[in-house]
Design a protein around this motif. Structure first.
Motif, PDB file in Angstrom:
ATOM      1  N   ALA A 164       0.827  -1.211   0.000  1.00  0.00           N
ATOM      2  CA  ALA A 164       0.000   0.000   0.000  1.00  0.00           C
ATOM      3  C   ALA A 164       0.857   1.254   0.000  1.00  0.00           C
ATOM      4  O   ALA A 164       0.529   2.247  -0.666  1.00  0.00           O
ATOM      5  CB  ALA A 164      -0.922  -0.016   1.220  1.00  0.00           C
ATOM      6  N   VAL A 165       1.964   1.218   0.738  1.00  0.00           N
ATOM      7  CA  VAL A 165       2.880   2.354   0.745  1.00  0.00           C
ATOM      8  C   VAL A 165       3.472   2.556  -0.646  1.00  0.00           C
ATOM      9  O   VAL A 165       3.539   3.679  -1.160  1.00  0.00           O
ATOM     10  CB  VAL A 165       3.994   2.144   1.789  1.00  0.00           C
ATOM     11  CG1 VAL A 165       5.074   3.221   1.652  1.00  0.00           C
ATOM     12  CG2 VAL A 165       3.413   2.156   3.200  1.00  0.00           C
ATOM     13  N   ALA A 166       3.904   1.466  -1.274  1.00  0.00           N
ATOM     14  CA  ALA A 166       4.488   1.567  -2.613  1.00  0.00           C
ATOM     15  C   ALA A 166       3.474   2.101  -3.626  1.00  0.00           C
ATOM     16  O   ALA A 166       3.814   2.911  -4.500  1.00  0.00           O
ATOM     17  CB  ALA A 166       5.008   0.196  -3.049  1.00  0.00           C
ATOM     18  N   GLU A 167       2.233   1.658  -3.504  1.00  0.00           N
ATOM     19  CA  GLU A 167       1.183   2.142  -4.404  1.00  0.00           C
ATOM     20  C   GLU A 167       1.024   3.654  -4.280  1.00  0.00           C
ATOM     21  O   GLU A 167       0.892   4.363  -5.276  1.00  0.00           O
ATOM     22  CB  GLU A 167      -0.132   1.439  -4.057  1.00  0.00           C
ATOM     23  CG  GLU A 167      -1.299   1.830  -4.932  1.00  0.00           C
ATOM     24  CD  GLU A 167      -2.577   1.091  -4.567  1.00  0.00           C
ATOM     25  OE1 GLU A 167      -3.590   1.301  -5.253  1.00  0.00           O
ATOM     26  OE2 GLU A 167      -2.551   0.311  -3.587  1.00  0.00           O
ATOM     27  N   ARG A 168       1.082   4.134  -3.048  1.00  0.00           N
ATOM     28  CA  ARG A 168       0.931   5.571  -2.822  1.00  0.00           C
ATOM     29  C   ARG A 168       2.153   6.344  -3.297  1.00  0.00           C
ATOM     30  O   ARG A 168       2.030   7.403  -3.933  1.00  0.00           O
ATOM     31  CB  ARG A 168       0.693   5.806  -1.338  1.00  0.00           C
ATOM     32  CG  ARG A 168       0.609   7.259  -0.933  1.00  0.00           C
ATOM     33  CD  ARG A 168       0.129   7.388   0.494  1.00  0.00           C
ATOM     34  NE  ARG A 168       0.278   8.728   1.006  1.00  0.00           N
ATOM     35  CZ  ARG A 168      -0.180   9.147   2.174  1.00  0.00           C
ATOM     36  NH1 ARG A 168      -0.821   8.300   2.961  1.00  0.00           N
ATOM     37  NH2 ARG A 168       0.005  10.381   2.577  1.00  0.00           N
ATOM     38  N   VAL A 169       3.349   5.808  -3.017  1.00  0.00           N
ATOM     39  CA  VAL A 169       4.582   6.509  -3.390  1.00  0.00           C
ATOM     40  C   VAL A 169       4.713   6.600  -4.907  1.00  0.00           C
ATOM     41  O   VAL A 169       5.232   7.585  -5.445  1.00  0.00           O
ATOM     42  CB  VAL A 169       5.800   5.804  -2.770  1.00  0.00           C
ATOM     43  CG1 VAL A 169       7.110   6.374  -3.301  1.00  0.00           C
ATOM     44  CG2 VAL A 169       5.755   5.922  -1.243  1.00  0.00           C
ATOM     45  N   ALA A 170       4.225   5.595  -5.613  1.00  0.00           N
ATOM     46  CA  ALA A 170       4.313   5.602  -7.078  1.00  0.00           C
ATOM     47  C   ALA A 170       3.561   6.775  -7.687  1.00  0.00           C
ATOM     48  O   ALA A 170       3.917   7.256  -8.769  1.00  0.00           O
ATOM     49  CB  ALA A 170       3.777   4.283  -7.636  1.00  0.00           C
ATOM     50  N   ARG A 171       2.530   7.256  -7.004  1.00  0.00           N
ATOM     51  CA  ARG A 171       1.789   8.409  -7.536  1.00  0.00           C
ATOM     52  C   ARG A 171       2.647   9.669  -7.583  1.00  0.00           C
ATOM     53  O   ARG A 171       2.430  10.551  -8.410  1.00  0.00           O
ATOM     54  CB  ARG A 171       0.556   8.669  -6.639  1.00  0.00           C
ATOM     55  CG  ARG A 171      -0.456   7.554  -6.643  1.00  0.00           C
ATOM     56  CD  ARG A 171      -1.529   7.788  -5.588  1.00  0.00           C
ATOM     57  NE  ARG A 171      -2.307   6.574  -5.344  1.00  0.00           N
ATOM     58  CZ  ARG A 171      -2.974   6.336  -4.230  1.00  0.00           C
ATOM     59  NH1 ARG A 171      -2.979   7.238  -3.253  1.00  0.00           N
ATOM     60  NH2 ARG A 171      -3.646   5.208  -4.077  1.00  0.00           N
ATOM     61  N   THR A 172       3.648   9.722  -6.718  1.00  0.00           N
ATOM     62  CA  THR A 172       4.555  10.869  -6.682  1.00  0.00           C
ATOM     63  C   THR A 172       5.720  10.676  -7.623  1.00  0.00           C
ATOM     64  O   THR A 172       6.145  11.633  -8.309  1.00  0.00           O
ATOM     65  CB  THR A 172       5.076  11.083  -5.244  1.00  0.00           C
ATOM     66  OG1 THR A 172       3.976  11.330  -4.379  1.00  0.00           O
ATOM     67  CG2 THR A 172       6.063  12.243  -5.196  1.00  0.00           C
ATOM     68  N   TRP A 173       6.269   9.439  -7.697  1.00  0.00           N
ATOM     69  CA  TRP A 173       7.556   9.254  -8.362  1.00  0.00           C
ATOM     70  C   TRP A 173       7.470   8.683  -9.770  1.00  0.00           C
ATOM     71  O   TRP A 173       8.408   8.811 -10.559  1.00  0.00           O
ATOM     72  CB  TRP A 173       8.444   8.361  -7.505  1.00  0.00           C
ATOM     73  CG  TRP A 173       8.982   9.095  -6.315  1.00  0.00           C
ATOM     74  CD1 TRP A 173       8.439   9.158  -5.076  1.00  0.00           C
ATOM     75  CD2 TRP A 173      10.158   9.894  -6.282  1.00  0.00           C
ATOM     76  NE1 TRP A 173       9.219   9.936  -4.256  1.00  0.00           N
ATOM     77  CE2 TRP A 173      10.279  10.409  -4.981  1.00  0.00           C
ATOM     78  CE3 TRP A 173      11.125  10.254  -7.214  1.00  0.00           C
ATOM     79  CZ2 TRP A 173      11.321  11.254  -4.577  1.00  0.00           C
ATOM     80  CZ3 TRP A 173      12.169  11.074  -6.826  1.00  0.00           C
ATOM     81  CH2 TRP A 173      12.267  11.553  -5.529  1.00  0.00           C
ATOM     82  N   SER A 174       6.377   8.025 -10.121  1.00  0.00           N
ATOM     83  CA  SER A 174       6.286   7.486 -11.470  1.00  0.00           C
ATOM     84  C   SER A 174       5.847   8.571 -12.431  1.00  0.00           C
ATOM     85  O   SER A 174       5.050   9.448 -12.101  1.00  0.00           O
ATOM     86  CB  SER A 174       5.285   6.333 -11.523  1.00  0.00           C
ATOM     87  OG  SER A 174       5.159   5.860 -12.849  1.00  0.00           O
ATOM     88  N   ARG A 175       6.369   8.531 -13.643  1.00  0.00           N
ATOM     89  CA  ARG A 175       5.984   9.507 -14.654  1.00  0.00           C
ATOM     90  C   ARG A 175       4.569   9.282 -15.126  1.00  0.00           C
ATOM     91  O   ARG A 175       4.003  10.133 -15.783  1.00  0.00           O
ATOM     92  CB  ARG A 175       6.949   9.412 -15.853  1.00  0.00           C
ATOM     93  CG  ARG A 175       8.374   9.853 -15.517  1.00  0.00           C
ATOM     94  CD  ARG A 175       9.259   9.780 -16.746  1.00  0.00           C
ATOM     95  NE  ARG A 175      10.660  10.007 -16.385  1.00  0.00           N
ATOM     96  CZ  ARG A 175      11.672   9.356 -16.917  1.00  0.00           C
ATOM     97  NH1 ARG A 175      11.469   8.443 -17.837  1.00  0.00           N
ATOM     98  NH2 ARG A 175      12.902   9.634 -16.551  1.00  0.00           N
TER      99      ARG A 175
END
Length: 373
Positions: free
Chosen positions: A362-373
């Motif tokens: 769940a943390v990774a899913e949220r962090v991807a919204r910031t860091w993935s293009r």
């Protein structure tokens, strides 16, 4: 984007393999088109063999050896070509000691009796299996015997008999030591001590005073006696080697390997080189690492700092995910980490410990919204 996911274990909750898979799973929910590559990591402690097996393949060989207090302990070592990887914690780990009354530290006195004999047996099994290079991961030990048990398992003899196999308590009676048979047993074999610890064997920065308390050697008098026992061993073996970096690793197990002609390597570097990590970092757009608790120790020789050290020269941003983060943003950036995310802050403490894989995803899913293009 090409995402490299290379975490350490989340101690007590997730192995490095499980953590890497959880991060990748969560990331793909947000960014399914990203190329996510998982490379679980270790620095020589628990999980060392599993991580290398997941990356290198090879043959896992089983052996039953003597545990730290003499009980049978099941263990495995990894054979890749002529190189064997041994995880010392499987034979002398802290988890193998009986728990004390508070459940946090081992039973009082256990570490003073604990031996590294089983690690020596694992090295012998690896040599008998055809290994000409044996890499021993040092970390998570429950022993403080200076590697005396290790050399005894490989043939070293002492007076009185048994002085090498009963921990520092027995070493206190040591009067004579002969390492010739142990050195013959490992002649022609390259021994490597893989550890992130650079402490010497003796003194204020030595094995006993720095790491003894976490093994239950908490009383000042007990630590003084244990350090004196290791001094006796060093005086009879090789006092010069006692000052070498890493001699104090795993309760002095590093010293035992040095006595047999071994050399020390950073545990992180050993794994990184084995899996080709520098090239993977150079080809990534973002590096994600992590561990259970991100604190000041993470900034020195551990997996997190090692990944950040590779990512910086490659001009690749590095972020971390952890169960808890106890380092400020300024220190993180000074050590090459752009941002760190704590599971307990994002999903809560109860959820983090109760459902660690789901929480990390769940943390990774949220962090991807910031860091993935």
């Amino acid at each position: 984007m090409r995402i490299l996911v290379a975490p350490d274990k989340f101690a007590g909750t997730l192995t490095a393999v499980e953590a890497a898979d959880a991060i990748a799973e969560g990331w793909r929910r947000t960014a399914p088109d990203d190329d996510v590559v998982t490379v679980p990591m270790a620095d020589g402690g628990p999980g060392f063999v599993d991580v290398l097996h997941s990356c290198l393949g090879g043959e896992l060989l089983a052996a039953t050896v003597r545990g730290p207090l003499g009980e049978p302990a099941p263990a495995t070592f990894l054979l890749v070509g002529k190189t064997a990887y041994v995880e010392s914690a499987q034979a002398c780990g802290l988890a193998l000691l009986p728990p004390g009354p508070d459940g946090r530290l081992p039973e009082p006195g256990a570490a003073q009796r604990a031996s590294t004999y089983g690690v020596g047996e694992l090295v012998a099994h690896a040599v008998d299996a055809g290994a000409t290079r044996v890499v021993v991961g040092l970390g998570g030990s429950g022993t403080n015997d200076g590697g005396a048990g290790l050399v005894a398992a490989l043939g070293a003899v002492s007076a009185p008999d048994g002085a090498l196999t009963g921990g520092p308590q027995a070493l206190a009676e040591l009067t004579e030591l002969d390492l010739e048979a142990a050195r013959k047993r490992t002649a022609g074999v390259e021994l490597v001590a893989a550890t992130d610890v650079d402490n010497p064997l003796l003194g204020l920065r030595g094995a006993t005073n720095v790491f003894g308390p976490q093994k239950g050697i908490v009383d000042d008098g007990d630590r003084l006696a244990a350090d004196a026992a290791l001094t006796r061993l060093a005086d009879l073996a090789d006092r010069r080697l006692a000052d070498h970096k890493g001699a104090g690793a795993a309760g002095g197990l590093g010293y035992g390997l040095l006595l047999l002609g071994g050399r020390r390597e950073l545990g992180f570097s050993t794994v990184a080189d084995a899996v080709g990590l520098p090239a993977l970092v150079a080809g990534a757009d973002l590096v994600i690492t992590g561990e259970g608790k991100l604190d000041w120790q993470s900034m020195s020789g551990k997996v997190v700092s090692g990944l950040a050290g590779l990512a910086g020269p490659a001009l690749c941003p590095c972020i971390a995910m952890a169960g808890a983060v106890q380092v400020g943003n300024r220190e993180l950036r000074a050590n090459g980490i752009e941002a760190a995310y704590a599971m307990v802050d994002i999903v809560g403490t109860e959820e983090s410990f109760g459902r660690p894989r789901e929480s990390l995803a769940a943390v990774a899913e949220r962090v991807a919204r910031t860091w993935s293009r």
